[in-house]
Design a protein around this motif. Structure first.
Motif, short mmCIF file in Angstrom:
data_model
loop_
_atom_site.label_atom_id
_atom_site.label_comp_id
_atom_site.label_asym_id
_atom_site.label_seq_id
_atom_site.Cartn_x
_atom_site.Cartn_y
_atom_site.Cartn_z
N LYS A 88 0.80 -1.22 0.00
CA LYS A 88 0.00 0.00 0.00
C LYS A 88 0.84 1.28 0.00
O LYS A 88 0.29 2.38 0.07
N ASP A 89 2.15 1.13 -0.05
CA ASP A 89 3.07 2.26 -0.16
C ASP A 89 3.00 3.25 1.01
O ASP A 89 3.28 4.44 0.85
N LEU A 90 2.61 2.77 2.19
CA LEU A 90 2.72 3.62 3.38
C LEU A 90 4.18 3.67 3.82
O LEU A 90 4.99 2.83 3.41
N THR A 91 4.53 4.63 4.62
CA THR A 91 5.91 4.75 5.11
C THR A 91 5.96 4.45 6.61
O THR A 91 4.97 4.67 7.33
N ALA A 92 7.11 3.97 7.06
CA ALA A 92 7.27 3.63 8.47
C ALA A 92 7.11 4.87 9.35
O ALA A 92 6.50 4.80 10.42
N THR A 93 7.67 5.99 8.91
CA THR A 93 7.60 7.22 9.73
C THR A 93 6.16 7.68 9.92
O THR A 93 5.76 8.07 11.03
N TRP A 94 5.35 7.63 8.85
CA TRP A 94 3.95 8.05 8.96
C TRP A 94 3.17 7.08 9.84
O TRP A 94 2.40 7.50 10.73
N LEU A 95 3.35 5.78 9.62
CA LEU A 95 2.59 4.77 10.37
C LEU A 95 2.91 4.83 11.85
O LEU A 95 2.01 4.74 12.70
N VAL A 96 4.19 4.98 12.20
CA VAL A 96 4.57 5.03 13.61
C VAL A 96 4.01 6.28 14.29
O VAL A 96 3.55 6.22 15.43
N THR A 97 4.02 7.41 13.57
CA THR A 97 3.46 8.64 14.14
C THR A 97 1.97 8.46 14.45
O THR A 97 1.50 8.82 15.55
N VAL A 98 1.22 7.90 13.51
CA VAL A 98 -0.20 7.64 13.72
C VAL A 98 -0.40 6.65 14.86
O VAL A 98 -1.31 6.80 15.69
N ARG A 99 0.46 5.64 14.91
CA ARG A 99 0.37 4.63 15.97
C ARG A 99 0.59 5.25 17.34
O ARG A 99 -0.17 4.99 18.28
N LEU A 100 1.60 6.07 17.48
CA LEU A 100 1.90 6.71 18.75
C LEU A 100 0.77 7.64 19.19
O LEU A 100 0.31 7.58 20.33
N LEU A 101 0.32 8.49 18.28
CA LEU A 101 -0.73 9.45 18.62
C LEU A 101 -2.05 8.74 18.90
O LEU A 101 -2.71 9.03 19.91
N GLY A 102 -2.43 7.82 18.03
CA GLY A 102 -3.70 7.13 18.20
C GLY A 102 -3.77 6.31 19.47
O GLY A 102 -4.73 6.40 20.24
N ALA A 103 -2.73 5.51 19.72
CA ALA A 103 -2.72 4.66 20.91
C ALA A 103 -2.56 5.49 22.18
O ALA A 103 -3.20 5.22 23.20
N GLY A 104 -1.71 6.53 22.13
CA GLY A 104 -1.50 7.38 23.31
C GLY A 104 -2.76 8.09 23.73
O GLY A 104 -3.13 8.09 24.92
N GLY A 159 0.45 6.61 0.40
CA GLY A 159 -0.10 5.29 0.12
C GLY A 159 -1.39 5.26 -0.66
O GLY A 159 -1.96 6.28 -1.03
N HIS A 160 -1.83 4.02 -0.90
CA HIS A 160 -3.08 3.76 -1.61
C HIS A 160 -4.10 3.27 -0.58
O HIS A 160 -3.89 2.25 0.08
N TRP A 161 -5.22 3.98 -0.46
CA TRP A 161 -6.16 3.70 0.61
C TRP A 161 -7.41 2.98 0.11
O TRP A 161 -8.03 3.36 -0.88
N ASP A 162 -7.74 1.91 0.82
CA ASP A 162 -8.99 1.18 0.62
C ASP A 162 -9.35 0.55 1.96
O ASP A 162 -8.73 0.85 2.98
N ILE A 163 -10.34 -0.32 1.97
CA ILE A 163 -10.79 -0.91 3.22
C ILE A 163 -9.69 -1.74 3.89
O ILE A 163 -9.58 -1.81 5.12
N VAL A 164 -8.84 -2.38 3.07
CA VAL A 164 -7.75 -3.18 3.63
C VAL A 164 -6.71 -2.28 4.30
O VAL A 164 -6.23 -2.58 5.40
#
Length: 295
Positions: A32-48, A212-217
């Motif tokens: 899906k062409d996401l990046t590690a830096t973007w995903l980790v930032t969302v993970r930290l903010l969302g979970a925190g 990235g490319h966004w869909d339900i998956v």
């Protein structure tokens, strides 16, 4: 179901969720062409944010007590920067550059770094069994990285660099916040660490620029990384540790690299040869042995 079996179940579920989150992250990077830096930032903010809102419902304003003293506030900031942001960012960058199994196993060498650090702080030479374990771990990392040839690096330099750096950050994660956890609680310390880490990296990762490319998956996998791989995994693992104690819990924690390796091979189609398996067994076996020795 007795207390011991419950503790084992919670601990294993937590480790499995961590292993699964790495595989989901790798899928998002490759497919899906996401990046590690973007995903980790969302993970930290969302979970925190989620964890702190949940805790506020039960504990109210007491979750802010950590910020009332200068020493605890500084310690919490350090944990957020190194123990959370740096630890998770380097780990997912290692996954992006290699695969979840390899990245997880290399990070799993963190207890060896802790052993060396404590030997240095205590101004003593490591014990014979500690030196033996250290040698086995080095051999395991060498086999994973080179397949036994000093002239052949089978994973990228970036993957090895981020993997070893994640092990160092994970060592800090395990050692640095002990006083915070004892005084303010595990979930509060982790929740604030995630939120602070996420806020501090946001200007650099520019989370508002969604890749990235966004869909339900993509949406489902991202939610899985944030909630299953963070909130559920931490909650189950820490609850299991509280029932079993740190020794047995740490030994069961080896399920994480095993799950990550198996899923990398079966789901993502990552190839693992016999030398890779030997390297993984060296690291996991040596760390487990170190836990038993220290007990």
């Amino acid at each position: 179901m007795n207390q011991n079996i419950k503790g084992i179940c919670f601990t294993v579920v937590g480790g499995c969720c961590w292993g699964m989150s790495g595989v989901m992250g790798k899928y998002l990077f490759d497919a899906k062409d996401l990046t590690a830096t973007w995903l980790v930032t969302v993970r930290l903010l969302g979970a925190g944010i989620t964890m702190l809102l949940f805790l506020y419902q039960f504990k109210g304003k007491s979750i802010f007590f950590v910020w009332k003293r200068k020493d605890s506030a500084i310690s919490q900031m350090i944990f957020g920067i190194i123990g959370m942001a740096m630890c998770q960012m380097t780990f997912f960058l290692a996954i992006q550059e290699s695969n979840p199994g390899t990245a997880t196993v290399i990070q799993y060498s963190a207890p060896i770094l802790i052993m060396v650090l404590f030997a240095f702080v205590e101004k003593r030479f490591p014990k014979k069994e500690e030196v033996f374990v250290l040698i086995i771990v080095v051999i395991g990392i060498f086999l994973l990285a080179t397949h036994g040839s000093v002239k052949n690096l089978v994973i990228t330099h970036a993957a090895l660099f981020w993997g070893l750096l994640s092990a160092g950050a994970f060592a800090v994660y395990n050692v640095q916040p002990r006083k915070l956890i004892q005084e303010f609680g595990t979930l509060e310390t982790v929740g604030w660490g995630m939120l602070i880490g996420g806020i501090l990296v946001t200007p650099f990762t520019k989370v508002w620029n969604v890749p990235g490319h966004w869909d339900i998956v993509t949406v489902s996998m991202t939610i899985g990384v944030v909630f299953l791989g963070t909130i559920v995994s931490f909650s189950c693992y820490l609850h299991g540790i509280s029932m079993l104690g740190p020794v047995q819990g740490s030994m069961l924690g080896c399920v994480e690299p095993l799950v990550a390796t198996i899923l990398s091979a079966t789901v993502l189609g990552q190839a693992f040869g016999m030398i890779d398996v030997v390297g993984i067994l060296c690291i996991v076996g040596a760390v487990t042995a170190l836990t038993v020795v220290d007990a």
